[in-house]
Motif scaffolding. Structure first.
Motif, PDB file in Angstrom:
ATOM      1  N   MET A 211       0.830  -1.208   0.000  1.00 52.91           N
ATOM      2  CA  MET A 211       0.000   0.000   0.000  1.00 52.91           C
ATOM      3  C   MET A 211       0.863   1.255   0.000  1.00 52.91           C
ATOM      4  N   VAL A 212       0.311   2.328  -0.560  1.00 57.19           N
ATOM      5  CA  VAL A 212       0.929   3.652  -0.531  1.00 57.19           C
ATOM      6  C   VAL A 212      -0.087   4.643   0.013  1.00 57.19           C
ATOM      7  N   VAL A 213       0.360   5.496   0.935  1.00 56.28           N
ATOM      8  CA  VAL A 213      -0.476   6.568   1.472  1.00 56.28           C
ATOM      9  C   VAL A 213       0.091   7.894   0.989  1.00 56.28           C
TER      10      VAL A 213
ATOM     11  N   ASN B  15       0.971  18.621   2.805  1.00 51.53           N
ATOM     12  CA  ASN B  15       2.089  19.274   3.496  1.00 51.53           C
ATOM     13  C   ASN B  15       1.881  19.399   4.997  1.00 51.53           C
ATOM     14  N   ARG B  16       0.681  19.036   5.479  1.00 54.19           N
ATOM     15  CA  ARG B  16       0.429  18.964   6.925  1.00 54.19           C
ATOM     16  C   ARG B  16       0.455  17.524   7.414  1.00 54.19           C
ATOM     17  N   LEU B  17       0.921  16.610   6.555  1.00 50.28           N
ATOM     18  CA  LEU B  17       0.992  15.172   6.837  1.00 50.28           C
ATOM     19  C   LEU B  17      -0.383  14.580   7.142  1.00 50.28           C
ATOM     20  N   ALA B  18      -1.403  15.107   6.472  1.00 49.00           N
ATOM     21  CA  ALA B  18      -2.748  14.550   6.556  1.00 49.00           C
ATOM     22  C   ALA B  18      -2.986  13.665   5.334  1.00 49.00           C
ATOM     23  N   GLU B  19      -3.672  12.555   5.529  1.00 45.00           N
ATOM     24  CA  GLU B  19      -3.956  11.636   4.428  1.00 45.00           C
ATOM     25  C   GLU B  19      -4.867  12.293   3.395  1.00 45.00           C
ATOM     26  N   ILE B  20      -4.491  12.185   2.138  1.00 44.97           N
ATOM     27  CA  ILE B  20      -5.356  12.678   1.059  1.00 44.97           C
ATOM     28  C   ILE B  20      -5.695  11.578   0.063  1.00 44.97           C
ATOM     29  N   PHE B  21      -4.951  10.448   0.119  1.00 49.01           N
ATOM     30  CA  PHE B  21      -5.243   9.352  -0.802  1.00 49.01           C
ATOM     31  C   PHE B  21      -4.567   8.079  -0.297  1.00 49.01           C
ATOM     32  N   LYS B  22      -5.259   6.941  -0.472  1.00 48.16           N
ATOM     33  CA  LYS B  22      -4.692   5.640  -0.159  1.00 48.16           C
ATOM     34  C   LYS B  22      -4.765   4.753  -1.396  1.00 48.16           C
ATOM     35  N   ILE B  23      -3.677   4.044  -1.662  1.00 48.96           N
ATOM     36  CA  ILE B  23      -3.621   3.146  -2.808  1.00 48.96           C
ATOM     37  C   ILE B  23      -3.346   1.741  -2.291  1.00 48.96           C
ATOM     38  N   ASP B  24      -4.336   0.882  -2.405  1.00 52.29           N
ATOM     39  CA  ASP B  24      -4.206  -0.512  -1.992  1.00 52.29           C
ATOM     40  C   ASP B  24      -4.054  -1.353  -3.253  1.00 52.29           C
ATOM     41  N   PHE B  25      -2.819  -1.762  -3.539  1.00 50.75           N
ATOM     42  CA  PHE B  25      -2.559  -2.507  -4.765  1.00 50.75           C
ATOM     43  C   PHE B  25      -3.095  -3.935  -4.706  1.00 50.75           C
TER      44      PHE B  25
ATOM     45  N   THR C 179      -6.237  -4.597  -3.954  1.00 54.89           N
ATOM     46  CA  THR C 179      -7.652  -4.582  -4.317  1.00 54.89           C
ATOM     47  C   THR C 179      -7.925  -3.981  -5.696  1.00 54.89           C
ATOM     48  N   ILE C 180      -6.978  -3.196  -6.229  1.00 53.14           N
ATOM     49  CA  ILE C 180      -7.212  -2.591  -7.535  1.00 53.14           C
ATOM     50  C   ILE C 180      -6.977  -3.619  -8.641  1.00 53.14           C
ATOM     51  N   GLN C 181      -7.553  -3.347  -9.792  1.00 58.53           N
ATOM     52  CA  GLN C 181      -7.364  -4.209 -10.956  1.00 58.53           C
ATOM     53  C   GLN C 181      -6.687  -3.424 -12.073  1.00 58.53           C
ATOM     54  N   PRO C 182      -5.645  -3.976 -12.677  1.00 57.08           N
ATOM     55  CA  PRO C 182      -5.040  -5.265 -12.333  1.00 57.08           C
ATOM     56  C   PRO C 182      -4.169  -5.176 -11.071  1.00 57.08           C
ATOM     57  N   TYR C 183      -4.042  -6.290 -10.376  1.00 57.70           N
ATOM     58  CA  TYR C 183      -3.232  -6.372  -9.162  1.00 57.70           C
ATOM     59  C   TYR C 183      -1.769  -6.044  -9.472  1.00 57.70           C
ATOM     60  N   LYS C 184      -1.142  -5.311  -8.550  1.00 57.28           N
ATOM     61  CA  LYS C 184       0.268  -4.951  -8.712  1.00 57.28           C
ATOM     62  C   LYS C 184       1.031  -5.333  -7.455  1.00 57.28           C
ATOM     63  N   ASN C 185       2.119  -6.043  -7.621  1.00 52.46           N
ATOM     64  CA  ASN C 185       3.000  -6.414  -6.524  1.00 52.46           C
ATOM     65  C   ASN C 185       4.229  -5.511  -6.593  1.00 52.46           C
ATOM     66  N   ILE C 186       4.325  -4.538  -5.670  1.00 53.85           N
ATOM     67  CA  ILE C 186       5.281  -3.432  -5.779  1.00 53.85           C
ATOM     68  C   ILE C 186       6.424  -3.589  -4.772  1.00 53.85           C
TER      69      ILE C 186
ATOM     70  N   LYS D  75      -4.912   8.452  -9.517  1.00 50.44           N
ATOM     71  CA  LYS D  75      -6.256   9.033  -9.560  1.00 50.44           C
ATOM     72  C   LYS D  75      -7.145   8.313 -10.574  1.00 50.44           C
ATOM     73  N   THR D  76      -6.575   7.930 -11.704  1.00 52.04           N
ATOM     74  CA  THR D  76      -7.353   7.265 -12.752  1.00 52.04           C
ATOM     75  C   THR D  76      -7.160   5.745 -12.751  1.00 52.04           C
ATOM     76  N   ASN D  77      -6.248   5.253 -11.898  1.00 49.52           N
ATOM     77  CA  ASN D  77      -5.908   3.825 -11.853  1.00 49.52           C
ATOM     78  C   ASN D  77      -5.491   3.320 -13.236  1.00 49.52           C
ATOM     79  N   LYS D  78      -4.614   4.082 -13.882  1.00 55.21           N
ATOM     80  CA  LYS D  78      -4.108   3.695 -15.182  1.00 55.21           C
ATOM     81  C   LYS D  78      -2.584   3.743 -15.196  1.00 55.21           C
ATOM     82  N   THR D  79      -1.988   2.782 -15.853  1.00 53.38           N
ATOM     83  CA  THR D  79      -0.541   2.765 -16.034  1.00 53.38           C
ATOM     84  C   THR D  79      -0.210   3.534 -17.307  1.00 53.38           C
ATOM     85  N   ARG D  80       0.479   4.657 -17.142  1.00 50.49           N
ATOM     86  CA  ARG D  80       0.799   5.494 -18.308  1.00 50.49           C
ATOM     87  C   ARG D  80       1.956   4.937 -19.120  1.00 50.49           C
TER      88      ARG D  80
END
Length: 260
Positions: free
Chosen positions: A93-95, A99-109, A111-118, A145-150
Motif C-alpha cells: 500500500m501507498v499513502v 504538506n500537513r501530513l494529513a492523508e489525502i489518498f490511499k492506494i491498496d494494490f 484490491t485494484i485491478q489489475p493487481y500490482k506487486n510493488i 487518480k485514474t488507476n491507469k498505467t501510463r
C-alpha cells in the motif's frame, strides 16, 4: 603528424582520467533517528522514527504521521511536499500525504485491478508514481487518480536495488545497470553497474554508494567520479542542490560539494 597524435592522446587521457570530487565540511550535528527522508532548501527536515514520519521546520516545530495498522514504513518520498508518498511494502500500500501530513489518498494494490506487486515507489509528475512491479519485473509510471498505467518499461533481468525520480526523470538501479528514463517513458541512458547499491539525486545530479564510498555523476556527463571524503561510516546519504548530507547513526554531517 606525430605531434598531433601525441596531442590527441594527451587530451583523451586527460578527459578520461578519473579525478575525485572535493567537499568542504559545513557542520556536524548530533542526531538520533531511524532514517533520514529528506532535507529541503529551507532546511525542513523529514525523518522516520519509531515507524512514524516527522516533518520538522527550521525553527524546531514538528508534525508527524503514523499508521501502525499498515506495518513498517518501507520508504517515504517528499520530492513533492504537497503529495508525500509513504510506502508500506508488507501491505502493498501507498499513502499520499499533504504538506500537513494529513492523508489525502490511499492506494491498496491488493484490491485494484489489475493487481500490482510493488517493491519500490518514487514520486512522479502530477498524480503519478514511479513503481517497480515485481511480478512483471518492470518499471511503471502509474496514475493513482485514474488507476491507469501510463508507461511500462521493458522488463529488467536483474535485482532492483534502488529507485529515484523527480518530475522529469526516473533512475532505476539494478545489479547490472543504472537506467534513466524521461517522463514519456523513453530510456535515455543505460550505464553498467560496477558495484553500486544505492543512489540519491538532486537537480539531475546523482550520488551513488559502493561499499563505504560515495561517487558523483554530473547530469551532463557519463563519468562516475569518487568523492574525496574523510573516513566515516556512511549509513545514509542524500543530496540537496550541492549540499551532501551523510548520517553515521550518531551525527549528521553536512558537506558542500565542489562541482566544476
Amino acid at each position: 603528424m606525430r605531434n598531433l597524435l601525441y596531442i590527441c592522446l594527451f587530451i583523451s587521457a586527460t578527459i578520461h582520467s578519473q579525478e575525485s570530487v572535493d567537499v568542504a565540511l559545513i557542520n556536524s550535528t548530533d542526531l538520533n533517528v531511524d532514517q533520514i527522508v529528506s532535507i529541503d532548501n529551507f532546511e525542513t527536515f523529514y525523518y522516520l522514527k519509531d515507524n512514524t514520519i516527522y516533518k520538522q521546520n527550521k525553527n524546531g516545530t514538528s508534525i508527524n504521521y503514523s499508521n501502525y495498522q499498515l506495518g513498517e514504513i518501507t520508504t517515504a518520498n517528499t520530492f513533492n511536499p504537497l503529495k508525500i508518498n509513504v510506502f508500506y511494502q508488507d501491505f502493498n500500500m501507498v499513502v499520499i500525504l499533504d504538506n500537513r501530513l494529513a492523508e489525502i489518498f490511499k492506494i491498496d494494490f491488493n484490491t485494484i485491478q489489475p493487481y500490482k506487486n510493488i517493491s519500490h515507489v518514487s514520486t512522479g509528475f502530477d498524480n503519478t508514481l514511479w513503481m517497480f512491479n515485481v511480478d512483471f519485473q518492470q518499471l511503471e509510471l502509474y496514475d493513482y487518480k485514474t488507476n491507469k498505467t501510463r508507461f511500462s518499461a521493458v522488463p529488467v533481468q536483474s535485482l532492483v536495488l534502488d529507485l529515484e525520480s523527480d518530475f522529469n526523470y526516473c533512475w532505476l538501479l539494478t545489479e547490472n545497470y543504472l537506467y534513466q528514463y524521461n517522463y514519456f517513458g523513453s530510456m535515455i541512458s543505460k550505464i553498467e553497474n560496477t558495484g553500486f547499491t544505492e543512489i540519491s539525486k538532486s537537480n539531475g545530479h546523482l550520488i551513488l554508494k559502493k561499499e563505504n564510498t560515495l561517487y558523483f555523476k554530473h547530469k551532463k556527463k557519463e563519468d562516475i567520479t569518487p568523492i574525496n571524503l574523510p573516513k566515516l561510516l556512511i549509513n545514509q546519504f542524500l543530496l540537496t542542490n550541492e549540499t551532501l548530507y551523510i548520517y553515521d547513526l550518531e551525527k549528521l554531517h553536512k558537506y558542500q560539494l565542489k562541482i566544476n
